[in-house]
Scaffold this motif. Structure first.
Motif, PDB file in Angstrom:
ATOM      1  N   ASN A  78      -6.967   4.709  -7.919  1.00 14.21           N
ATOM      2  CA  ASN A  78      -7.242   5.651  -6.886  1.00 14.21           C
ATOM      3  C   ASN A  78      -6.971   7.019  -7.302  1.00 14.21           C
ATOM      4  O   ASN A  78      -8.026   7.957  -6.975  1.00 14.21           O
ATOM      5  CB  ASN A  78      -6.663   5.453  -5.412  1.00 14.21           C
ATOM      6  CG  ASN A  78      -6.751   3.947  -5.129  1.00 14.21           C
ATOM      7  OD1 ASN A  78      -8.059   3.464  -5.051  1.00 14.21           O
ATOM      8  ND2 ASN A  78      -6.000   3.372  -4.121  1.00 14.21           N
TER       9      ASN A  78
ATOM     10  N   LYS B 191      -6.362  -1.268  -3.856  1.00 14.90           N
ATOM     11  CA  LYS B 191      -4.880  -1.598  -3.874  1.00 14.90           C
ATOM     12  C   LYS B 191      -4.180  -0.866  -5.017  1.00 14.90           C
ATOM     13  O   LYS B 191      -3.118  -0.954  -5.022  1.00 14.90           O
ATOM     14  CB  LYS B 191      -4.562  -2.898  -3.626  1.00 14.90           C
ATOM     15  CG  LYS B 191      -5.052  -3.473  -2.389  1.00 14.90           C
ATOM     16  CD  LYS B 191      -4.653  -4.848  -2.133  1.00 14.90           C
ATOM     17  CE  LYS B 191      -5.110  -5.503  -0.596  1.00 14.90           C
ATOM     18  NZ  LYS B 191      -4.679  -6.921  -0.483  1.00 14.90           N
ATOM     19  N   ASN B 192      -4.947  -0.760  -6.127  1.00 10.35           N
ATOM     20  CA  ASN B 192      -4.539  -0.056  -7.342  1.00 10.35           C
ATOM     21  C   ASN B 192      -4.369   1.376  -7.069  1.00 10.35           C
ATOM     22  O   ASN B 192      -5.289   2.011  -7.479  1.00 10.35           O
ATOM     23  CB  ASN B 192      -5.481  -0.549  -8.636  1.00 10.35           C
ATOM     24  CG  ASN B 192      -4.743  -0.333  -9.761  1.00 10.35           C
ATOM     25  OD1 ASN B 192      -4.307   0.942 -10.079  1.00 10.35           O
ATOM     26  ND2 ASN B 192      -4.865  -1.102 -10.708  1.00 10.35           N
ATOM     27  N   THR B 193      -2.882   1.851  -7.081  1.00  8.48           N
ATOM     28  CA  THR B 193      -2.890   3.423  -6.865  1.00  8.48           C
ATOM     29  C   THR B 193      -3.299   4.201  -8.105  1.00  8.48           C
ATOM     30  O   THR B 193      -3.846   5.195  -7.912  1.00  8.48           O
ATOM     31  CB  THR B 193      -1.340   3.597  -6.733  1.00  8.48           C
ATOM     32  OG1 THR B 193      -0.852   2.797  -5.431  1.00  8.48           O
ATOM     33  CG2 THR B 193      -1.153   5.002  -6.400  1.00  8.48           C
TER      34      THR B 193
ATOM     35  N   GLU C 252      -1.677  10.264  -4.980  1.00 12.26           N
ATOM     36  CA  GLU C 252      -2.631   9.677  -3.867  1.00 12.26           C
ATOM     37  C   GLU C 252      -2.506  10.337  -2.482  1.00 12.26           C
ATOM     38  O   GLU C 252      -3.521  10.853  -2.074  1.00 12.26           O
ATOM     39  CB  GLU C 252      -2.545   8.039  -4.041  1.00 12.26           C
ATOM     40  CG  GLU C 252      -3.778   7.403  -2.925  1.00 12.26           C
ATOM     41  CD  GLU C 252      -3.292   6.103  -3.206  1.00 12.26           C
ATOM     42  OE1 GLU C 252      -4.389   5.316  -2.909  1.00 12.26           O
ATOM     43  OE2 GLU C 252      -2.153   5.554  -3.303  1.00 12.26           O
ATOM     44  N   ARG C 253      -1.156  10.260  -1.889  1.00 13.14           N
ATOM     45  CA  ARG C 253      -1.259  10.639  -0.604  1.00 13.14           C
ATOM     46  C   ARG C 253      -1.352  12.293  -0.518  1.00 13.14           C
ATOM     47  O   ARG C 253      -1.898  12.730   0.600  1.00 13.14           O
ATOM     48  CB  ARG C 253       0.252  10.327  -0.147  1.00 13.14           C
ATOM     49  CG  ARG C 253       0.599  10.655   1.464  1.00 13.14           C
ATOM     50  CD  ARG C 253       1.768   9.844   1.709  1.00 13.14           C
ATOM     51  NE  ARG C 253       2.830  10.508   1.448  1.00 13.14           N
ATOM     52  CZ  ARG C 253       3.657   9.935   0.287  1.00 13.14           C
ATOM     53  NH1 ARG C 253       3.396   8.811  -0.207  1.00 13.14           N
ATOM     54  NH2 ARG C 253       4.718  10.682  -0.083  1.00 13.14           N
TER      55      ARG C 253
ATOM     56  N   LYS D 129       2.045   6.910  -5.937  1.00 13.88           N
ATOM     57  CA  LYS D 129       1.855   7.034  -4.717  1.00 13.88           C
ATOM     58  C   LYS D 129       1.624   8.475  -3.910  1.00 13.88           C
ATOM     59  O   LYS D 129       0.883   8.586  -3.015  1.00 13.88           O
ATOM     60  CB  LYS D 129       2.783   6.074  -3.958  1.00 13.88           C
ATOM     61  CG  LYS D 129       2.673   4.815  -4.328  1.00 13.88           C
ATOM     62  CD  LYS D 129       3.537   3.657  -3.800  1.00 13.88           C
ATOM     63  CE  LYS D 129       3.479   2.246  -4.318  1.00 13.88           C
ATOM     64  NZ  LYS D 129       4.497   1.384  -3.668  1.00 13.88           N
TER      65      LYS D 129
END
Length: 402
Positions: free
Chosen positions: A122, A117-119, A96-97, A93
Protein backbone atom coordinates in the motif's frame (compact mmCIF):
# COMPACT_ATOMS: atom_id res chain seq x y z
CA UNK A 1 22.01 -7.02 -5.47
CA UNK A 2 19.59 -4.51 -6.94
CA UNK A 3 16.07 -3.25 -6.57
CA UNK A 4 13.53 -1.98 -9.09
CA UNK A 5 11.43 0.82 -7.56
CA UNK A 6 9.11 0.65 -10.59
CA UNK A 7 7.97 -2.87 -9.61
CA UNK A 8 6.03 -4.14 -6.60
CA UNK A 9 7.97 -5.48 -3.64
CA UNK A 10 10.74 -2.89 -3.74
CA UNK A 11 10.12 -1.56 -0.20
CA UNK A 12 10.85 -4.87 1.50
CA UNK A 13 13.77 -5.54 -0.87
CA UNK A 14 15.25 -2.11 -0.14
CA UNK A 15 14.91 -2.64 3.62
CA UNK A 16 16.53 -6.06 3.31
CA UNK A 17 19.58 -4.54 1.60
CA UNK A 18 20.29 -2.12 4.43
CA UNK A 19 23.42 -3.09 6.38
CA UNK A 20 21.55 -2.88 9.70
CA UNK A 21 17.95 -3.40 10.78
CA UNK A 22 15.48 -0.54 11.26
CA UNK A 23 15.68 -0.91 15.05
CA UNK A 24 19.49 -0.64 14.91
CA UNK A 25 19.42 2.56 12.86
CA UNK A 26 20.78 5.61 14.67
CA UNK A 27 17.98 8.20 14.89
CA UNK A 28 18.88 11.24 12.79
CA UNK A 29 17.64 14.73 13.59
CA UNK A 30 16.04 16.96 10.91
CA UNK A 31 19.31 18.72 10.11
CA UNK A 32 21.08 15.39 9.58
CA UNK A 33 18.28 14.08 7.36
CA UNK A 34 18.49 17.28 5.31
CA UNK A 35 22.27 16.94 4.84
CA UNK A 36 21.82 13.33 3.77
CA UNK A 37 19.21 14.17 1.14
CA UNK A 38 20.35 17.53 -0.21
CA UNK A 39 23.38 16.05 -1.98
CA UNK A 40 21.08 13.74 -3.99
CA UNK A 41 19.11 16.63 -5.55
CA UNK A 42 15.91 15.66 -3.75
CA UNK A 43 15.35 19.17 -2.43
CA UNK A 44 15.85 20.59 -5.94
CA UNK A 45 13.13 18.37 -7.40
CA UNK A 46 15.59 16.27 -9.44
CA UNK A 47 16.94 13.33 -7.41
CA UNK A 48 19.96 11.88 -9.23
CA UNK A 49 21.30 9.59 -6.54
CA UNK A 50 20.20 7.67 -3.45
CA UNK A 51 20.66 9.08 0.05
CA UNK A 52 21.24 5.58 1.41
CA UNK A 53 22.89 2.68 -0.45
CA UNK A 54 24.28 4.92 -3.22
CA UNK A 55 25.98 1.91 -4.84
CA UNK A 56 22.54 0.93 -6.14
CA UNK A 57 22.77 3.83 -8.60
CA UNK A 58 24.57 1.43 -10.92
CA UNK A 59 21.14 -0.06 -11.51
CA UNK A 60 19.12 1.72 -14.21
CA UNK A 61 17.22 4.28 -12.16
CA UNK A 62 15.08 7.14 -13.45
CA UNK A 63 14.65 10.44 -11.60
CA UNK A 64 11.28 9.10 -10.44
CA UNK A 65 12.97 5.97 -9.03
CA UNK A 66 15.56 7.98 -7.11
CA UNK A 67 12.90 10.41 -5.92
CA UNK A 68 10.54 7.72 -4.68
CA UNK A 69 13.21 5.81 -2.73
CA UNK A 70 14.59 9.03 -1.23
CA UNK A 71 11.13 10.16 -0.15
CA UNK A 72 10.53 6.78 1.50
CA UNK A 73 13.93 6.98 3.22
CA UNK A 74 13.19 10.47 4.55
CA UNK A 75 9.79 9.40 5.91
CA UNK A 76 11.32 6.35 7.62
CA UNK A 77 14.14 8.41 9.17
CA UNK A 78 11.65 11.05 10.34
CA UNK A 79 9.56 8.36 12.00
CA UNK A 80 12.63 6.71 13.56
CA UNK A 81 13.78 9.98 15.13
CA UNK A 82 10.43 10.73 16.73
CA UNK A 83 9.60 7.13 17.67
CA UNK A 84 12.93 5.45 18.54
CA UNK A 85 11.23 2.61 20.45
CA UNK A 86 8.82 1.54 17.68
CA UNK A 87 9.53 -1.07 15.03
CA UNK A 88 9.47 -1.21 11.22
CA UNK A 89 5.88 -2.43 11.02
CA UNK A 90 4.71 0.55 13.08
CA UNK A 91 6.61 2.93 10.78
CA UNK A 92 5.03 1.51 7.62
CA UNK A 93 1.53 1.57 9.12
CA UNK A 94 1.99 5.19 10.18
CA UNK A 95 3.16 6.25 6.71
CA UNK A 96 0.13 4.51 5.23
CA UNK A 97 -2.17 6.28 7.70
CA UNK A 98 -0.49 9.63 7.01
CA UNK A 99 -1.20 9.52 3.27
CA UNK A 100 -4.70 8.09 3.78
CA UNK A 101 -5.59 10.95 6.12
CA UNK A 102 -4.68 13.53 3.48
CA UNK A 103 -7.57 12.26 1.34
CA UNK A 104 -10.05 11.59 4.10
CA UNK A 105 -13.67 12.37 3.26
CA UNK A 106 -13.10 13.25 -0.40
CA UNK A 107 -12.17 11.74 -3.71
CA UNK A 108 -8.44 12.24 -3.94
CA UNK A 109 -5.35 11.01 -5.68
CA UNK A 110 -5.37 7.66 -3.86
CA UNK A 111 -8.99 6.82 -4.62
CA UNK A 112 -8.09 4.42 -7.45
CA UNK A 113 -5.59 2.37 -5.47
CA UNK A 114 -6.70 -1.18 -4.75
CA UNK A 115 -5.55 -1.42 -1.16
CA UNK A 116 -4.53 -4.80 0.26
CA UNK A 117 -3.72 -6.16 3.70
CA UNK A 118 -0.02 -5.76 2.87
CA UNK A 119 1.03 -2.40 4.32
CA UNK A 120 4.31 -2.26 2.37
CA UNK A 121 2.44 -2.76 -0.92
CA UNK A 122 0.00 0.00 0.00
CA UNK A 123 2.87 2.38 0.80
CA UNK A 124 4.48 1.58 -2.55
CA UNK A 125 1.23 2.38 -4.38
CA UNK A 126 0.80 5.64 -2.47
CA UNK A 127 4.35 6.83 -3.16
CA UNK A 128 4.01 5.93 -6.84
CA UNK A 129 0.75 7.88 -7.08
CA UNK A 130 2.17 10.76 -5.06
CA UNK A 131 5.00 11.37 -7.54
CA UNK A 132 2.67 10.81 -10.52
CA UNK A 133 4.84 7.91 -11.69
CA UNK A 134 2.15 6.46 -13.95
CA UNK A 135 1.71 9.77 -15.79
CA UNK A 136 3.92 9.40 -18.92
CA UNK A 137 3.72 13.11 -19.68
CA UNK A 138 5.90 13.85 -16.67
CA UNK A 139 8.65 11.40 -17.56
CA UNK A 140 12.09 12.93 -18.14
CA UNK A 141 10.75 16.46 -18.36
CA UNK A 142 11.21 19.56 -16.25
CA UNK A 143 7.45 19.89 -15.97
CA UNK A 144 7.56 17.58 -12.95
CA UNK A 145 10.21 19.76 -11.28
CA UNK A 146 7.83 21.92 -9.25
CA UNK A 147 5.72 18.97 -8.07
CA UNK A 148 8.84 17.00 -7.12
CA UNK A 149 10.45 19.86 -5.24
CA UNK A 150 7.28 20.13 -3.18
CA UNK A 151 7.65 16.52 -2.04
CA UNK A 152 9.59 18.05 0.84
CA UNK A 153 6.16 19.11 2.09
CA UNK A 154 5.45 15.42 2.76
CA UNK A 155 8.46 15.12 5.09
CA UNK A 156 7.56 18.29 6.97
CA UNK A 157 3.86 17.46 7.18
CA UNK A 158 4.70 13.91 8.30
CA UNK A 159 6.84 15.28 11.12
CA UNK A 160 3.88 17.38 12.28
CA UNK A 161 1.52 14.42 11.78
CA UNK A 162 3.58 12.33 14.19
CA UNK A 163 3.00 14.97 16.87
CA UNK A 164 -0.67 15.64 16.09
CA UNK A 165 -2.44 13.61 13.41
CA UNK A 166 -5.25 16.16 13.10
CA UNK A 167 -2.84 18.77 11.64
CA UNK A 168 -2.13 16.95 8.38
CA UNK A 169 -4.48 18.59 5.85
CA UNK A 170 -4.05 22.04 7.40
CA UNK A 171 -0.26 21.74 7.24
CA UNK A 172 -0.30 20.76 3.56
CA UNK A 173 -2.31 23.85 2.60
CA UNK A 174 -0.24 26.16 4.75
CA UNK A 175 3.06 24.89 3.38
CA UNK A 176 1.97 25.08 -0.24
CA UNK A 177 1.01 28.73 0.21
CA UNK A 178 4.35 29.53 1.89
CA UNK A 179 6.31 27.78 -0.89
CA UNK A 180 4.46 29.63 -3.61
CA UNK A 181 4.74 32.97 -1.84
CA UNK A 182 8.49 32.66 -1.37
CA UNK A 183 9.05 31.59 -4.97
CA UNK A 184 7.03 34.62 -6.09
CA UNK A 185 8.88 37.07 -3.84
CA UNK A 186 12.31 35.69 -4.76
CA UNK A 187 11.53 35.97 -8.46
CA UNK A 188 10.25 39.50 -7.83
CA UNK A 189 13.58 40.40 -6.22
CA UNK A 190 15.51 39.81 -9.44
CA UNK A 191 17.16 42.95 -10.71
CA UNK A 192 16.79 42.10 -14.40
CA UNK A 193 13.52 40.31 -15.10
CA UNK A 194 12.91 38.59 -18.42
CA UNK A 195 9.55 38.12 -20.13
CA UNK A 196 9.47 34.58 -18.79
CA UNK A 197 10.11 35.83 -15.26
CA UNK A 198 7.09 38.08 -15.69
CA UNK A 199 4.98 35.19 -16.97
CA UNK A 200 5.96 33.08 -13.98
CA UNK A 201 5.18 35.93 -11.59
CA UNK A 202 1.73 36.27 -13.14
CA UNK A 203 1.20 32.54 -12.74
CA UNK A 204 2.11 32.66 -9.04
CA UNK A 205 -0.01 35.74 -8.44
CA UNK A 206 -3.00 34.24 -10.23
CA UNK A 207 -2.70 31.07 -8.16
CA UNK A 208 -2.57 32.86 -4.81
CA UNK A 209 -3.86 36.40 -5.13
CA UNK A 210 -2.89 37.15 -1.51
CA UNK A 211 0.79 36.58 -2.33
CA UNK A 212 1.50 40.18 -3.28
CA UNK A 213 -0.40 41.85 -0.43
CA UNK A 214 1.72 40.91 2.60
CA UNK A 215 4.59 43.29 3.35
CA UNK A 216 6.66 40.64 5.11
CA UNK A 217 8.33 37.65 3.49
CA UNK A 218 7.19 35.39 6.32
CA UNK A 219 6.63 37.36 9.55
CA UNK A 220 8.57 40.06 11.34
CA UNK A 221 8.65 38.28 14.69
CA UNK A 222 9.63 34.68 15.47
CA UNK A 223 6.56 34.18 17.67
CA UNK A 224 4.39 35.02 14.64
CA UNK A 225 5.99 32.41 12.40
CA UNK A 226 3.67 29.50 11.62
CA UNK A 227 4.35 26.70 14.10
CA UNK A 228 5.32 24.37 11.27
CA UNK A 229 8.26 26.69 10.40
CA UNK A 230 9.39 27.22 13.98
CA UNK A 231 9.76 23.51 14.64
CA UNK A 232 11.30 22.23 11.40
CA UNK A 233 14.92 22.71 10.29
CA UNK A 234 14.30 20.95 6.96
CA UNK A 235 11.63 23.51 6.09
CA UNK A 236 13.86 26.47 6.88
CA UNK A 237 16.57 25.13 4.59
CA UNK A 238 14.07 24.28 1.89
CA UNK A 239 12.66 27.79 1.92
CA UNK A 240 16.17 29.06 1.23
CA UNK A 241 16.51 26.52 -1.59
CA UNK A 242 13.28 27.66 -3.23
CA UNK A 243 14.51 31.21 -3.30
CA UNK A 244 17.90 30.20 -4.70
CA UNK A 245 16.26 28.17 -7.47
CA UNK A 246 13.97 31.06 -8.36
CA UNK A 247 16.94 33.36 -8.99
CA UNK A 248 19.36 30.75 -10.30
CA UNK A 249 18.99 31.32 -14.05
CA UNK A 250 21.95 33.70 -14.45
CA UNK A 251 24.13 31.63 -12.06
CA UNK A 252 24.82 34.82 -10.10
CA UNK A 253 23.23 36.64 -7.17
CA UNK A 254 22.91 40.39 -7.62
CA UNK A 255 22.57 43.02 -4.88
CA UNK A 256 18.77 42.98 -4.72
CA UNK A 257 18.66 39.20 -4.60
CA UNK A 258 21.28 39.14 -1.85
CA UNK A 259 19.31 41.73 0.14
CA UNK A 260 16.18 39.58 -0.22
CA UNK A 261 18.04 36.46 1.02
CA UNK A 262 19.49 38.43 3.93
CA UNK A 263 16.04 39.64 4.95
CA UNK A 264 14.67 36.10 4.69
CA UNK A 265 17.33 34.70 7.03
CA UNK A 266 16.45 37.36 9.61
CA UNK A 267 12.73 36.57 9.39
CA UNK A 268 13.43 32.86 9.70
CA UNK A 269 15.88 33.54 12.54
CA UNK A 270 18.61 31.45 10.92
CA UNK A 271 22.30 32.24 10.61
CA UNK A 272 23.35 33.76 7.27
CA UNK A 273 25.90 30.98 7.01
CA UNK A 274 22.93 28.79 6.07
CA UNK A 275 22.59 30.80 2.85
CA UNK A 276 26.25 30.22 2.01
CA UNK A 277 25.93 26.50 2.74
CA UNK A 278 22.83 26.17 0.56
CA UNK A 279 24.45 28.11 -2.29
CA UNK A 280 27.46 25.77 -2.03
CA UNK A 281 25.18 22.68 -1.98
CA UNK A 282 23.33 23.86 -5.10
CA UNK A 283 26.62 24.67 -6.85
CA UNK A 284 28.10 21.23 -6.05
CA UNK A 285 24.96 19.44 -7.22
CA UNK A 286 24.76 21.31 -10.52
CA UNK A 287 28.47 20.73 -11.09
CA UNK A 288 27.97 16.99 -10.64
CA UNK A 289 24.61 16.48 -12.34
CA UNK A 290 23.64 19.73 -14.08
CA UNK A 291 24.72 18.57 -17.54
CA UNK A 292 22.32 15.62 -17.34
CA UNK A 293 19.30 17.64 -16.14
CA UNK A 294 17.48 19.79 -18.67
CA UNK A 295 16.36 22.39 -16.15
CA UNK A 296 19.89 23.15 -14.94
CA UNK A 297 21.50 22.73 -18.34
CA UNK A 298 19.22 25.32 -19.94
CA UNK A 299 20.54 28.81 -20.67
CA UNK A 300 17.35 30.14 -19.08
CA UNK A 301 15.83 27.68 -16.57
CA UNK A 302 12.80 29.89 -15.85
CA UNK A 303 12.00 30.07 -19.57
CA UNK A 304 12.54 26.32 -19.96
CA UNK A 305 10.34 25.55 -16.95
CA UNK A 306 7.53 27.85 -18.08
CA UNK A 307 7.54 26.53 -21.66
CA UNK A 308 7.64 22.91 -20.53
CA UNK A 309 4.87 23.47 -17.99
CA UNK A 310 2.66 25.14 -20.58
CA UNK A 311 3.38 22.33 -23.05
CA UNK A 312 2.53 19.71 -20.43
CA UNK A 313 -0.81 21.30 -19.57
CA UNK A 314 -1.68 21.50 -23.28
CA UNK A 315 -0.94 17.80 -23.75
CA UNK A 316 -2.98 16.87 -20.70
CA UNK A 317 -5.97 18.82 -22.02
CA UNK A 318 -5.78 17.35 -25.51
CA UNK A 319 -5.26 13.78 -24.30
CA UNK A 320 -8.29 14.05 -22.03
CA UNK A 321 -10.40 16.26 -24.29
CA UNK A 322 -13.48 14.01 -24.49
CA UNK A 323 -13.62 13.48 -20.73
CA UNK A 324 -13.10 17.17 -19.99
CA UNK A 325 -15.81 18.24 -22.47
CA UNK A 326 -18.23 15.70 -20.99
CA UNK A 327 -17.62 16.99 -17.47
CA UNK A 328 -17.87 20.63 -18.58
CA UNK A 329 -21.22 20.03 -20.25
CA UNK A 330 -22.54 18.99 -16.85
CA UNK A 331 -21.13 22.14 -15.20
CA UNK A 332 -22.85 25.05 -16.94
CA UNK A 333 -21.79 27.64 -14.36
CA UNK A 334 -18.14 26.64 -14.78
CA UNK A 335 -18.40 26.86 -18.58
CA UNK A 336 -19.96 30.29 -18.32
CA UNK A 337 -17.30 31.61 -15.93
CA UNK A 338 -14.40 30.15 -17.93
CA UNK A 339 -15.82 31.63 -21.10
CA UNK A 340 -16.06 35.04 -19.43
CA UNK A 341 -12.49 34.72 -18.15
CA UNK A 342 -11.29 35.02 -21.76
CA UNK A 343 -13.00 38.42 -22.03
CA UNK A 344 -12.55 39.95 -18.57
CA UNK A 345 -10.86 39.45 -15.21
CA UNK A 346 -12.99 37.38 -12.88
CA UNK A 347 -13.51 38.64 -9.33
CA UNK A 348 -12.18 36.67 -6.36
CA UNK A 349 -15.46 34.87 -5.69
CA UNK A 350 -15.74 33.81 -9.34
CA UNK A 351 -12.12 32.62 -9.38
CA UNK A 352 -12.79 30.55 -6.28
CA UNK A 353 -15.81 28.91 -7.93
CA UNK A 354 -13.84 28.11 -11.08
CA UNK A 355 -10.98 26.64 -9.05
CA UNK A 356 -13.22 24.48 -6.87
CA UNK A 357 -15.35 23.15 -9.73
CA UNK A 358 -12.35 22.52 -11.97
CA UNK A 359 -10.57 20.63 -9.18
CA UNK A 360 -13.66 18.45 -8.79
CA UNK A 361 -13.36 17.56 -12.48
CA UNK A 362 -9.63 16.83 -12.09
CA UNK A 363 -10.44 14.32 -9.35
CA UNK A 364 -12.52 12.27 -11.78
CA UNK A 365 -9.84 12.02 -14.50
CA UNK A 366 -6.76 9.99 -13.44
CA UNK A 367 -4.10 11.85 -15.43
CA UNK A 368 -5.40 15.22 -14.17
CA UNK A 369 -4.79 14.36 -10.52
CA UNK A 370 -1.51 16.26 -10.95
CA UNK A 371 -3.58 19.40 -10.34
CA UNK A 372 -4.75 18.30 -6.88
CA UNK A 373 -1.38 17.44 -5.32
CA UNK A 374 0.86 20.06 -3.66
CA UNK A 375 2.33 22.17 -6.45
CA UNK A 376 -0.49 21.32 -8.83
CA UNK A 377 -2.37 24.47 -7.93
CA UNK A 378 0.37 26.49 -9.65
CA UNK A 379 -0.60 24.83 -12.93
CA UNK A 380 -4.30 25.49 -12.48
CA UNK A 381 -4.34 29.01 -14.00
CA UNK A 382 -2.80 27.53 -17.16
CA UNK A 383 -5.54 24.91 -17.23
CA UNK A 384 -8.21 27.61 -16.89
CA UNK A 385 -6.58 29.70 -19.62
CA UNK A 386 -5.93 26.91 -22.12
CA UNK A 387 -9.14 24.86 -21.91
CA UNK A 388 -11.28 27.49 -23.74
CA UNK A 389 -8.53 27.85 -26.38
CA UNK A 390 -7.98 24.14 -27.00
CA UNK A 391 -11.55 22.89 -26.48
CA UNK A 392 -13.75 25.61 -27.99
CA UNK A 393 -16.53 23.08 -28.67
CA UNK A 394 -17.12 22.81 -24.92
CA UNK A 395 -18.13 26.45 -24.93
CA UNK A 396 -20.50 26.16 -27.88
CA UNK A 397 -23.86 27.06 -26.36
CA UNK A 398 -25.80 24.93 -28.83
CA UNK A 399 -23.69 21.85 -28.08
CA UNK A 400 -24.08 22.29 -24.34
CA UNK A 401 -27.85 22.45 -24.67
CA UNK A 402 -27.85 19.10 -26.44
Amino acid sequence: MAINPASSGWVNKYISLLPITFNETTPLCQKEVYKLLVKTGFFYGVSSDLAVLPHLKDTIFSIEDFTKVNLFTALMLTYRYQNPNNDLADALKTIERFYTSSNKGKKGIFSRISFSKNTASNVEAMLSTRIQESNPIFKKGSSSFFTHILLSIDIIAFSGFLKDESRNIETYGQLEFIYNKLSYLALSAKLNKTKNDTNMLSLFKETFSAIATDTFIIKNDYSELPLVIQENEILKNQLLNLCLLAIYDDKEIDSLELAFLSKLTKELFVDEINVSENIENLYLFTQSYGKHIQLFNSANPVKHFYKETRRTVKILILKNADRIVKELIESKELVQLMGQSTLRDLNEEEKKKVKEQLLDICKTIPSLTIFIIPGGSLLLPLLIKLIPQLLPSAFDENRIKK
